[in-house]
Design a protein around this motif. Structure first.
Motif, PDB file in Angstrom:
ATOM      1  N   GLN A 114      48.960  43.970  32.956  1.00  0.00           N
ATOM      2  CA  GLN A 114      48.994  45.336  32.499  1.00  0.00           C
ATOM      3  C   GLN A 114      48.119  45.793  31.624  1.00  0.00           C
ATOM      4  OE1 GLN A 114      51.862  42.677  32.501  1.00  0.00           O
ATOM      5  NE2 GLN A 114      51.972  43.627  34.403  1.00  0.00           N
ATOM      6  N   HIS A 115      46.529  45.354  31.962  1.00  0.00           N
ATOM      7  CA  HIS A 115      45.573  45.936  31.289  1.00  0.00           C
ATOM      8  C   HIS A 115      44.913  46.673  32.229  1.00  0.00           C
ATOM      9  CE1 HIS A 115      45.600  41.805  28.709  1.00  0.00           C
ATOM     10  NE2 HIS A 115      46.632  42.634  28.383  1.00  0.00           N
ATOM     11  N   ASP A 116      44.751  48.095  31.567  1.00  0.00           N
ATOM     12  CA  ASP A 116      44.080  49.059  32.551  1.00  0.00           C
ATOM     13  C   ASP A 116      42.599  49.283  32.029  1.00  0.00           C
ATOM     14  OD1 ASP A 116      43.428  50.965  34.244  1.00  0.00           O
ATOM     15  OD2 ASP A 116      44.371  52.646  33.365  1.00  0.00           O
ATOM     16  N   THR A 117      41.667  47.955  32.152  1.00  0.00           N
ATOM     17  CA  THR A 117      40.455  47.861  31.890  1.00  0.00           C
ATOM     18  C   THR A 117      39.752  47.139  32.908  1.00  0.00           C
ATOM     19  OG1 THR A 117      40.917  45.955  30.267  1.00  0.00           O
ATOM     20  CG2 THR A 117      40.843  48.074  29.416  1.00  0.00           C
ATOM     21  N   PHE A 118      38.434  47.106  32.711  1.00  0.00           N
ATOM     22  CA  PHE A 118      37.592  46.360  33.627  1.00  0.00           C
ATOM     23  C   PHE A 118      37.302  44.997  32.751  1.00  0.00           C
ATOM     24  CE2 PHE A 118      35.890  50.428  35.356  1.00  0.00           C
ATOM     25  CZ  PHE A 118      36.215  50.192  36.715  1.00  0.00           C
ATOM     26  N   THR A 119      37.039  43.914  33.202  1.00  0.00           N
ATOM     27  CA  THR A 119      37.040  42.536  32.792  1.00  0.00           C
ATOM     28  C   THR A 119      36.036  41.857  33.741  1.00  0.00           C
ATOM     29  OG1 THR A 119      37.986  40.703  31.580  1.00  0.00           O
ATOM     30  CG2 THR A 119      38.831  41.435  33.601  1.00  0.00           C
ATOM     31  N   ASP A 120      35.289  40.674  33.089  1.00  0.00           N
ATOM     32  CA  ASP A 120      34.536  40.019  33.855  1.00  0.00           C
ATOM     33  C   ASP A 120      35.203  38.533  34.501  1.00  0.00           C
ATOM     34  OD1 ASP A 120      34.989  38.641  31.607  1.00  0.00           O
ATOM     35  OD2 ASP A 120      32.720  38.448  31.170  1.00  0.00           O
ATOM     36  N   ILE A 121      36.153  38.362  33.816  1.00  0.00           N
ATOM     37  CA  ILE A 121      36.959  37.054  34.479  1.00  0.00           C
ATOM     38  C   ILE A 121      38.489  37.269  34.174  1.00  0.00           C
ATOM     39  CG2 ILE A 121      36.506  36.066  32.371  1.00  0.00           C
ATOM     40  CD1 ILE A 121      36.722  33.150  33.829  1.00  0.00           C
ATOM     41  N   ILE A 122      39.136  36.637  35.053  1.00  0.00           N
ATOM     42  CA  ILE A 122      40.620  36.494  34.906  1.00  0.00           C
ATOM     43  C   ILE A 122      41.054  34.957  35.518  1.00  0.00           C
ATOM     44  CG2 ILE A 122      42.967  37.243  35.555  1.00  0.00           C
ATOM     45  CD1 ILE A 122      42.040  40.118  35.769  1.00  0.00           C
ATOM     46  N   SER A 123      41.669  34.427  34.631  1.00  0.00           N
ATOM     47  CA  SER A 123      42.028  33.041  35.079  1.00  0.00           C
ATOM     48  C   SER A 123      43.515  32.829  35.268  1.00  0.00           C
ATOM     49  CB  SER A 123      41.320  31.946  34.452  1.00  0.00           C
ATOM     50  OG  SER A 123      41.595  32.197  32.920  1.00  0.00           O
ATOM     51  N   PHE A 124      43.962  32.433  36.212  1.00  0.00           N
ATOM     52  CA  PHE A 124      45.405  31.749  36.419  1.00  0.00           C
ATOM     53  C   PHE A 124      45.679  30.256  36.377  1.00  0.00           C
ATOM     54  CE2 PHE A 124      44.853  36.085  38.448  1.00  0.00           C
ATOM     55  CZ  PHE A 124      45.828  36.815  37.682  1.00  0.00           C
ATOM     56  N   ASP A 125      46.123  29.994  35.191  1.00  0.00           N
ATOM     57  CA  ASP A 125      46.079  28.578  35.067  1.00  0.00           C
ATOM     58  C   ASP A 125      47.254  27.860  35.521  1.00  0.00           C
ATOM     59  OD1 ASP A 125      45.724  26.150  33.882  1.00  0.00           O
ATOM     60  OD2 ASP A 125      45.599  26.694  31.746  1.00  0.00           O
ATOM     61  N   ASN A 126      47.072  26.949  36.495  1.00  0.00           N
ATOM     62  CA  ASN A 126      48.199  26.479  36.927  1.00  0.00           C
ATOM     63  C   ASN A 126      48.216  24.641  36.623  1.00  0.00           C
ATOM     64  OD1 ASN A 126      49.257  28.533  38.220  1.00  0.00           O
ATOM     65  ND2 ASN A 126      47.821  28.267  39.758  1.00  0.00           N
ATOM     66  N   SER A 127      47.375  24.476  35.668  1.00  0.00           N
ATOM     67  CA  SER A 127      47.175  22.900  34.969  1.00  0.00           C
ATOM     68  C   SER A 127      48.524  22.383  34.823  1.00  0.00           C
ATOM     69  CB  SER A 127      46.226  23.005  34.027  1.00  0.00           C
ATOM     70  OG  SER A 127      45.077  23.558  34.270  1.00  0.00           O
ATOM     71  N   LEU A 128      48.599  21.260  35.001  1.00  0.00           N
ATOM     72  CA  LEU A 128      49.630  20.301  34.684  1.00  0.00           C
ATOM     73  C   LEU A 128      49.272  19.164  33.828  1.00  0.00           C
ATOM     74  CD1 LEU A 128      51.340  19.751  38.292  1.00  0.00           C
ATOM     75  CD2 LEU A 128      52.243  21.180  36.226  1.00  0.00           C
ATOM     76  N   GLY A 129      49.501  19.524  32.260  1.00  0.00           N
ATOM     77  CA  GLY A 129      48.957  18.509  31.367  1.00  0.00           C
ATOM     78  C   GLY A 129      47.413  18.635  31.370  1.00  0.00           C
ATOM     79  N   LYS A 130      46.915  17.348  31.599  1.00  0.00           N
ATOM     80  CA  LYS A 130      45.328  17.245  31.717  1.00  0.00           C
ATOM     81  C   LYS A 130      44.965  17.263  33.044  1.00  0.00           C
ATOM     82  CE  LYS A 130      44.209  16.058  27.419  1.00  0.00           C
ATOM     83  NZ  LYS A 130      43.217  16.438  26.580  1.00  0.00           N
ATOM     84  N   LEU A 131      45.620  17.727  34.147  1.00  0.00           N
ATOM     85  CA  LEU A 131      45.449  17.640  35.301  1.00  0.00           C
ATOM     86  C   LEU A 131      45.133  19.358  35.677  1.00  0.00           C
ATOM     87  CD1 LEU A 131      44.901  16.972  38.509  1.00  0.00           C
ATOM     88  CD2 LEU A 131      46.999  17.484  38.755  1.00  0.00           C
ATOM     89  N   ILE A 132      43.886  19.526  35.893  1.00  0.00           N
ATOM     90  CA  ILE A 132      43.342  21.196  35.821  1.00  0.00           C
ATOM     91  C   ILE A 132      43.337  21.752  37.165  1.00  0.00           C
ATOM     92  CG2 ILE A 132      41.212  22.407  35.312  1.00  0.00           C
ATOM     93  CD1 ILE A 132      42.254  21.145  32.889  1.00  0.00           C
ATOM     94  N   ASN A 133      44.133  22.756  37.261  1.00  0.00           N
ATOM     95  CA  ASN A 133      44.281  23.560  38.419  1.00  0.00           C
ATOM     96  C   ASN A 133      44.154  24.973  38.125  1.00  0.00           C
ATOM     97  OD1 ASN A 133      45.261  21.462  40.662  1.00  0.00           O
ATOM     98  ND2 ASN A 133      46.504  21.128  39.057  1.00  0.00           N
ATOM     99  N   GLY A 134      43.708  25.898  38.968  1.00  0.00           N
ATOM    100  CA  GLY A 134      43.996  27.168  38.738  1.00  0.00           C
ATOM    101  C   GLY A 134      42.952  28.093  39.663  1.00  0.00           C
ATOM    102  N   ASP A 135      43.135  29.332  39.423  1.00  0.00           N
ATOM    103  CA  ASP A 135      42.333  30.298  40.172  1.00  0.00           C
ATOM    104  C   ASP A 135      41.532  31.241  39.178  1.00  0.00           C
ATOM    105  OD1 ASP A 135      43.388  29.632  42.489  1.00  0.00           O
ATOM    106  OD2 ASP A 135      44.924  30.854  42.242  1.00  0.00           O
ATOM    107  N   ILE A 136      40.068  31.283  39.146  1.00  0.00           N
ATOM    108  CA  ILE A 136      39.447  31.963  38.468  1.00  0.00           C
ATOM    109  C   ILE A 136      38.554  32.969  39.223  1.00  0.00           C
ATOM    110  CG2 ILE A 136      37.383  31.769  37.049  1.00  0.00           C
ATOM    111  CD1 ILE A 136      38.102  28.728  36.583  1.00  0.00           C
TER     112      ILE A 136
END
Length: 137
Positions: free
Chosen positions: A55-77
């Protein structure tokens, strides 16, 4: 596993070395690499995601969707190549330097670093600079 996906006419020239670098930063922060997807896109693509999901009507350089489980790093950047080009000019750095900073910024978020307060921003920049110093171009 780290994968690179392209929604624009752009391709990383050094995918293997960047994958190794990202993996080393994840391990340095005592996390484990899971499924990490980088999606390179343009301003319009990322703006749509920013409005729809944040819900941000702005330009940005990066959006990350974090699906990590504890120390197991998962996501879409998602990274806007357009923003990286403009920001590199604004900060008087090369495109590659700015792209690498943005790429590792998302990973650092997954490793637990924040950037909402001034103190957090200072620490994030320190971590970015440390990570960038470990990248052999």
């Amino acid at each position: 596993m780290i994968s690179f996906n392209y929604e624009v006419d752009f391709k990383l020239e050094n995918e293997d070395s960047l994958q190794n670098w990202i993996t080393s930063i994840i391990e340095y922060h005592e996390c484990e690499e899971g499924e990490i997807n980088y999606i390179f896109c343009d301003d319009a693509y990322l703006h749509k995601l920013n409005v729809e999901f944040l819900q941000h009507d702005t330009f940005t350089d990066i959006i990350s969707f974090d699906n990590s489980l504890g120390k197991l790093i998962n996501g879409d950047i998602f990274i806007s190549v357009d923003r990286v080009v403009d920001n590199a000019k604004d900060y008087t750095v090369s495109f590659d330097q700015e792209l690498q900073r943005v790429m590792i910024h998302g990973i650092l978020h997954y490793c637990g670093f924040k950037d909402k307060t001034e103190e957090d921003q200072t620490e994030m920049t320190k971590q970015e600079n440390n990570a960038l110093s470990l990248l052999s171009n």
